[in-house]
Structures are given as C-alpha cells and as structure tokens.
Design a protein around this motif. Structure first.
Motif, short mmCIF file in Angstrom:
data_model
loop_
_atom_site.label_atom_id
_atom_site.label_comp_id
_atom_site.label_asym_id
_atom_site.label_seq_id
_atom_site.Cartn_x
_atom_site.Cartn_y
_atom_site.Cartn_z
N PRO A 118 0.82 -1.22 0.00
CA PRO A 118 0.00 0.00 0.00
C PRO A 118 0.85 1.27 0.00
CG PRO A 118 -0.89 -1.59 1.56
CD PRO A 118 0.43 -2.14 1.09
N GLY A 119 0.55 2.16 -0.91
CA GLY A 119 1.24 3.44 -0.97
C GLY A 119 2.45 3.49 -1.88
N ILE A 120 2.91 2.33 -2.38
CA ILE A 120 4.16 2.34 -3.15
C ILE A 120 4.01 3.06 -4.48
CG2 ILE A 120 3.81 0.11 -4.27
CD1 ILE A 120 7.13 1.62 -2.92
N VAL A 121 2.84 2.99 -5.10
CA VAL A 121 2.66 3.69 -6.37
C VAL A 121 2.77 5.20 -6.17
CG1 VAL A 121 1.01 4.21 -8.21
CG2 VAL A 121 1.28 1.85 -7.40
N GLY A 122 2.24 5.70 -5.06
CA GLY A 122 2.37 7.11 -4.76
C GLY A 122 3.81 7.53 -4.53
N VAL A 123 4.61 6.65 -3.94
CA VAL A 123 6.04 6.93 -3.74
C VAL A 123 6.74 7.06 -5.09
CG1 VAL A 123 8.22 6.00 -2.89
CG2 VAL A 123 6.17 5.86 -1.47
N LEU A 124 6.49 6.12 -5.99
CA LEU A 124 7.11 6.18 -7.31
C LEU A 124 6.66 7.41 -8.08
CD1 LEU A 124 6.93 2.41 -8.36
CD2 LEU A 124 8.79 3.61 -7.21
N ALA A 134 6.29 -1.89 8.55
CA ALA A 134 4.87 -2.23 8.61
C ALA A 134 4.68 -3.70 8.96
CB ALA A 134 4.19 -1.91 7.29
N GLY A 135 5.58 -4.56 8.49
CA GLY A 135 5.46 -5.98 8.76
C GLY A 135 6.68 -6.57 9.43
N PHE A 193 10.13 3.73 9.28
CA PHE A 193 8.81 4.27 8.97
C PHE A 193 7.83 3.11 8.79
CE2 PHE A 193 10.83 3.44 4.96
CZ PHE A 193 9.82 3.17 4.04
N ARG A 194 6.54 3.38 9.07
CA ARG A 194 5.52 2.33 9.04
C ARG A 194 4.59 2.42 7.84
NH1 ARG A 194 4.89 -0.80 13.44
NH2 ARG A 194 6.02 -0.21 15.33
N SER A 195 4.55 3.55 7.18
CA SER A 195 3.64 3.73 6.06
C SER A 195 4.39 4.32 4.87
CB SER A 195 2.49 4.66 6.45
OG SER A 195 1.73 5.03 5.32
N MET A 196 4.14 3.77 3.69
CA MET A 196 4.75 4.33 2.49
C MET A 196 4.34 5.77 2.26
SD MET A 196 6.97 2.49 0.95
CE MET A 196 7.61 0.83 1.17
N ASP A 197 3.19 6.16 2.81
CA ASP A 197 2.76 7.56 2.68
C ASP A 197 3.73 8.52 3.35
OD1 ASP A 197 0.51 6.67 1.33
OD2 ASP A 197 -0.76 6.69 3.12
N ASP A 198 4.54 8.00 4.30
CA ASP A 198 5.50 8.85 5.01
C ASP A 198 6.84 8.95 4.28
OD1 ASP A 198 3.67 9.22 7.08
OD2 ASP A 198 4.39 7.44 8.16
N LEU A 199 7.08 8.07 3.32
CA LEU A 199 8.41 8.02 2.70
C LEU A 199 8.77 9.27 1.90
CD1 LEU A 199 11.02 6.53 2.27
CD2 LEU A 199 9.92 5.19 0.44
N PRO A 200 7.88 9.84 1.08
CA PRO A 200 8.27 11.07 0.37
C PRO A 200 8.74 12.18 1.31
CG PRO A 200 6.29 10.16 -0.60
CD PRO A 200 6.53 9.37 0.65
N GLY A 201 8.11 12.29 2.47
CA GLY A 201 8.54 13.30 3.43
C GLY A 201 9.92 12.99 4.01
N LEU A 202 10.16 11.72 4.32
CA LEU A 202 11.48 11.32 4.83
C LEU A 202 12.58 11.61 3.81
CD1 LEU A 202 10.75 7.92 6.62
CD2 LEU A 202 11.52 10.06 7.69
#
Length: 220
Positions: A90-96, A189-190, A204-213
């Motif tokens: 979940p969220g990886i497409v948004g990261v890319l 996350a897992g 980090f626990r959510s891919m939604d947080d990765l762009p910020g990191l």
C-alpha cells in the motif's frame, strides 16, 4: 547524507510487493510436509531477507528432510501462489509517482530471482514501470547481506553510493545497504522495529510517510 538523494534503491519483497506473508505460509506448509514444524514467526526470523537456497540449507540443519530437487519445487509452489494473489505494498505507487515528479531515479535490488520479480511486479502493475532497473542476486557474485546488488544498481545508474538511499524491510537487506555505503530507511509495517533500528538511519511504518522522509515535498 542530505536528502533528497539522487537514487532510491528498493528491495522487492515486502517493500514493493506484499509477497512475504504469502511466501512464508507456503514455506511453513512445505517444511511441515518434510518433517519440520515451525511457526510463522520462526519462518520470518530465520528466512525473510535471505535466499531459498539459504532456506534449504538452514531447514536441513534444523531437521527437515528435503529432497535434492526441493529448490525447484519450492519455487514452483511459491510462484503459483504469488501469480494468483500478490498485491502491491500500500502506498508504493504514490512513492514512485513522487520520485518521478521530483526527477529522482529509482531501481530494485532483490535476493530473489528475476523470474519471481517478473511474476510479482507484473501482477501488481509495476513491471513495465521498473523494466531496465531491476537487479537480482542472479546478477552479482554474492547475495545480501553483501552489498553487491546495490552497488551494481548504483554503478549502472552512475550515482555514487553516498548519494543513494536504500529502502529495506529485513536486517539482511539493511546490512547490504549499509555495507554499500548508502543511507538505509527501514520499512517496519510488517517487521519488528527492533530488528531494523540498530542498522537503519530511520524507520517508517507507512509508504505515505516516505516522500517526506526523502525530503521530496520540498521540491514541489
């Protein structure tokens, strides 16, 4: 290093595709049929981030009665399940998408074979997007935790290791990233955070947080 990086290197299983829960159940069931009964937690502790050849060696040491052709049959079992069921993390497409918008390159570095990545990345819709920057332990001399696969990906991209960041969910993979001289962010996350905290630069626990990191939002 100062983020954003010039290149982001992703592990595949558990980071791009949510394959590990599926694979772990197949491994657990298979080993039970061969005389080794272990829990899912033990499968994760012993085997996640490694290779199936490593699973075979360790399982035999633990008492599993594995035939010499076990590796081929195990790959076949896992591939059948992944081809039918695996989903993207979940969220990886948004990261890319965020990396593309920021003009930052990315690649995949995995201990899995190319055939496995073709199956999982095709089903999850990522294969075409990543084609040409997918690296396997089949491409290098030593698998993770050796740094070979990440160093090759960086060298092919023409990016020095200190300008790369690795995204990993296993201690073995995180050690590979650090051994390559790269920053490493641990996706938990897992994964038990305590397994990655001593190795990674941040968790980090959510891919939604990765762009910020990665400090991507400052580029908008």
């Amino acid at each position: 290093m100062n983020f954003p990086p010039d290149l982001v290197l992703f592990d595949c299983d558990g980071v791009l595709v949510d394959s590990e829960p599926l694979s772990n159940v197949v491994i657990q069931d298979n080993l039970a049929r061969h005389g080794l009964n272990i829990s899912i937690d033990q499968v994760e502790d012993y085997f996640v981030g490694g290779t199936l050849a490593g699973v075979m060696t360790t399982a035999r040491e633990m008492g599993a009665r594995l035939p010499d052709d076990w590796l081929d049959s195990m790959y076949s079992e896992i591939f059948d399940v992944l081809a039918a069921e695996v989903e993207p993390v979940p969220g990886i497409v948004g990261v890319l998408d965020a990396l593309d918008a920021a003009g930052i390159g990315y690649a995949v570095g995995s201990n899995g074979p190319h055939r496995k990545m073709e199956i999982t990345l095709t089903r999850t819709g990522l294969w075409t997007r990543l084609l040409g920057c997918i690296y396997s332990r089949e491409d290098v001399t030593h698998p993770k935790p050796a740094p070979d696969v990440y160093l090759k990906a960086a060298a092919d991209a023409g990016v020095p290791p200190e300008r790369c960041v690795v995204i990993e969910d296993s201690p073995s993979g995180a050690r590979a990233g650090k051994a390559a001289g790269m920053a490493c962010l641990g996706y938990v996350a897992g994964t038990d955070p305590e397994r990655l905290a001593p190795i990674c630069d941040a968790l980090f626990r959510s891919m939604d947080d990765l762009p910020g990191l990665l400090n991507l939002r400052t580029l908008a």
